[in-house]
Motif scaffolding. Sequence first.
Motif, PDB file in Angstrom:
ATOM      1  N   PRO A 147       0.787  -1.239   0.000  1.00 12.78           N
ATOM      2  CA  PRO A 147       0.000   0.000   0.000  1.00 12.78           C
ATOM      3  C   PRO A 147       0.819   1.288   0.000  1.00 12.78           C
ATOM      4  N   ASN A 148       2.103   1.224   0.393  1.00 12.69           N
ATOM      5  CA  ASN A 148       2.966   2.411   0.359  1.00 12.69           C
ATOM      6  C   ASN A 148       2.333   3.622   1.064  1.00 12.69           C
ATOM      7  N   CYS A 149       1.717   3.377   2.211  1.00  9.17           N
ATOM      8  CA  CYS A 149       1.069   4.463   2.964  1.00  9.17           C
ATOM      9  C   CYS A 149       1.664   4.475   4.379  1.00  9.17           C
ATOM     10  N   PRO A 150       1.429   5.533   5.149  1.00 15.02           N
ATOM     11  CA  PRO A 150       1.886   5.513   6.541  1.00 15.02           C
ATOM     12  C   PRO A 150       1.183   4.393   7.315  1.00 15.02           C
ATOM     13  N   PRO A 151       1.892   3.749   8.262  1.00 17.04           N
ATOM     14  CA  PRO A 151       1.288   2.612   8.977  1.00 17.04           C
ATOM     15  C   PRO A 151       0.002   2.982   9.710  1.00 17.04           C
ATOM     16  N   GLN A 152      -0.104   4.260  10.179  1.00 17.44           N
ATOM     17  CA  GLN A 152      -1.329   4.613  10.912  1.00 17.44           C
ATOM     18  C   GLN A 152      -2.573   4.613  10.013  1.00 17.44           C
ATOM     19  N   ASP A 153      -2.369   4.700   8.685  1.00 18.15           N
ATOM     20  CA  ASP A 153      -3.519   4.633   7.765  1.00 18.15           C
ATOM     21  C   ASP A 153      -4.042   3.214   7.583  1.00 18.15           C
ATOM     22  N   LEU A 154      -3.305   2.234   8.106  1.00 13.74           N
ATOM     23  CA  LEU A 154      -3.684   0.829   7.883  1.00 13.74           C
ATOM     24  C   LEU A 154      -4.145   0.136   9.161  1.00 13.74           C
ATOM     25  N   MET A 155      -4.403   0.932  10.201  1.00 10.45           N
ATOM     26  CA  MET A 155      -4.752   0.327  11.492  1.00 10.45           C
ATOM     27  C   MET A 155      -6.028  -0.524  11.402  1.00 10.45           C
ATOM     28  N   HIS A 156      -6.882  -0.198  10.431  1.00 11.15           N
ATOM     29  CA  HIS A 156      -8.155  -0.918  10.336  1.00 11.15           C
ATOM     30  C   HIS A 156      -8.061  -2.168   9.456  1.00 11.15           C
ATOM     31  N   LEU A 157      -6.852  -2.524   9.009  1.00 14.77           N
ATOM     32  CA  LEU A 157      -6.723  -3.614   8.029  1.00 14.77           C
ATOM     33  C   LEU A 157      -7.267  -4.950   8.555  1.00 14.77           C
ATOM     34  N   THR A 158      -6.970  -5.287   9.811  1.00 16.50           N
ATOM     35  CA  THR A 158      -7.438  -6.587  10.315  1.00 16.50           C
ATOM     36  C   THR A 158      -8.969  -6.627  10.369  1.00 16.50           C
ATOM     37  N   CYS A 159      -9.587  -5.502  10.767  1.00 13.88           N
ATOM     38  CA  CYS A 159     -11.069  -5.447  10.770  1.00 13.88           C
ATOM     39  C   CYS A 159     -11.607  -5.634   9.353  1.00 13.88           C
ATOM     40  N   THR A 202      -2.369 -10.407  10.426  1.00 11.63           N
ATOM     41  CA  THR A 202      -1.838  -9.402   9.493  1.00 11.63           C
ATOM     42  C   THR A 202      -0.447  -8.978   9.979  1.00 11.63           C
ATOM     43  N   GLU A 203       0.463  -8.859   9.021  1.00 12.60           N
ATOM     44  CA  GLU A 203       1.846  -8.496   9.348  1.00 12.60           C
ATOM     45  C   GLU A 203       2.328  -7.437   8.354  1.00 12.60           C
ATOM     46  N   ASN A 204       2.908  -6.357   8.891  1.00  9.11           N
ATOM     47  CA  ASN A 204       3.374  -5.251   8.041  1.00  9.11           C
ATOM     48  C   ASN A 204       4.884  -5.120   8.091  1.00  9.11           C
ATOM     49  N   GLY A 205       5.470  -4.633   7.015  1.00 10.11           N
ATOM     50  CA  GLY A 205       6.884  -4.266   7.018  1.00 10.11           C
ATOM     51  C   GLY A 205       7.027  -2.862   6.461  1.00 10.11           C
ATOM     52  N   LEU A 206       7.901  -2.067   7.069  1.00 15.21           N
ATOM     53  CA  LEU A 206       8.065  -0.671   6.639  1.00 15.21           C
ATOM     54  C   LEU A 206       9.312  -0.513   5.766  1.00 15.21           C
ATOM     55  N   ASN A 207       9.301   0.483   4.888  1.00 12.68           N
ATOM     56  CA  ASN A 207      10.498   0.791   4.096  1.00 12.68           C
ATOM     57  C   ASN A 207      11.315   1.888   4.795  1.00 12.68           C
ATOM     58  N   LEU A 232       7.172   4.114   5.378  1.00  9.91           N
ATOM     59  CA  LEU A 232       5.876   3.765   4.790  1.00  9.91           C
ATOM     60  C   LEU A 232       5.735   2.238   4.745  1.00  9.91           C
ATOM     61  N   VAL A 233       4.474   1.776   4.611  1.00  8.54           N
ATOM     62  CA  VAL A 233       4.250   0.329   4.604  1.00  8.54           C
ATOM     63  C   VAL A 233       4.725  -0.254   3.271  1.00  8.54           C
ATOM     64  N   ASP A 234       5.805  -1.029   3.343  1.00  4.92           N
ATOM     65  CA  ASP A 234       6.357  -1.683   2.153  1.00  4.92           C
ATOM     66  C   ASP A 234       5.503  -2.884   1.773  1.00  4.92           C
TER      67      ASP A 234
END
Length: 266
Positions: free
Chosen positions: A78-90, A128-133, A137-139
Motif C-alpha cells: 500500500p505504500n502508505c503511513p502505517p497509521q492509515d492501515l490500522m483498520h486492516l485486520t477489521c 496481518t503483518e506489516n513491514g516498513l520501508n 511507509l508500509v512496504d
Amino acid sequence: MLDRILAALPRDYPWQAGLQYFDSIDSTNTYLKKQAALGAPHGTAAIADCQTLGRGRLGRSFQSPSGCGIYLSVLLRPNCPPQDLMHLTCAAAEAMCDAVETTTGLRPGIKWTNDLVVGNRKIAGILTENGLNAQGLVDYAIIGTGINCCQQPEDFPPELRSTAGSLAMALGRSVDRPELAAQMLAALARMDDALFTGKERMLSRYRQDCITLGKEISLVRGTEIRHGTALDIGPQGDLIVRFRDTGEVAPVSSGEVSVRGLYGYV
Ligand code: BTN
C-alpha cells in the motif's frame, strides 16, 4: 485443487497471475514475507493444503492439517503511513465473513479483532503483518487467514476442543473448499479496492458483526489482566473499553492484548 479454485474465481478477479498453490508449506505468511523481500507485486497470494509451521497472533501456532481447512495469505503493497492501515485486520475479518456467507449462507460473528466465530467456537483466525520501508511507509502488508472447514471435534487437540470449531460442525454438512478459497480471494480483492474509501462503511458493518460489543471481557497483556466492558469499535478498529477498576473509558489496540469473555472464550 488449484484448477478448481481458478475455475471458481469471478471473471473480474484482478490478481490471478500471482496466485500460487502448495500441497504443503511452512507458513503462507512466512512465504509471502520472503516473496515481498524479492519484490513480489501487490496481490500475490499463496494458498496451502497444509502448513507445518502455521502461525497465529501473539506468537501462537495455528493448527493447519491437510484436507481440513483453507490456509491463505495475500500480499498488499500500500505504500502508505502505517497509521492509515490500522483498520486492516477489521477489514480482512469483514471480507472473510462475506466469503463464508457467500459460500455457505452462514455469516460468522467476529470476536474482536480477528477471530471468526460460529456458535461460540472459533472457526477462523487472521494474522496481518506489516513491514516498513526506509521512509517509514508500509512496504508490505500480509493478510493471512486460516478457516477450519472439515474438522470434527475429535480432530482438534484436547486443549482446543471446547473452543475450536469448523464450518462442517456448524453446518452439519461438508464445505466446498475450492469455492470457499475463491470467495476468500475475491473478497480480499474487493476489500483492497475499498480499503481507504470505504472505511466508515466497513467499520459500521464490523460493529454489527462484532460479538464482543456489550460483553464483559478480560484483557490480558503479558501477566497483567484487566476487566471491563466492551463498548464500541473506534475509528481505527480499536476496542473502546470501560475498565472496571478505574471506570476509565479508553481505546485498546489489538497488537498485544488478548481478549476473552469473562466467563469463557467469547
Ligand atoms: C490467529 O488465530 O491467531 C491467527 C491465525 C492465522 C492463521 C493463518 S493460516 C494462513 C496464514 N499463515 C500463517 O502461518 N498464519 C496465517
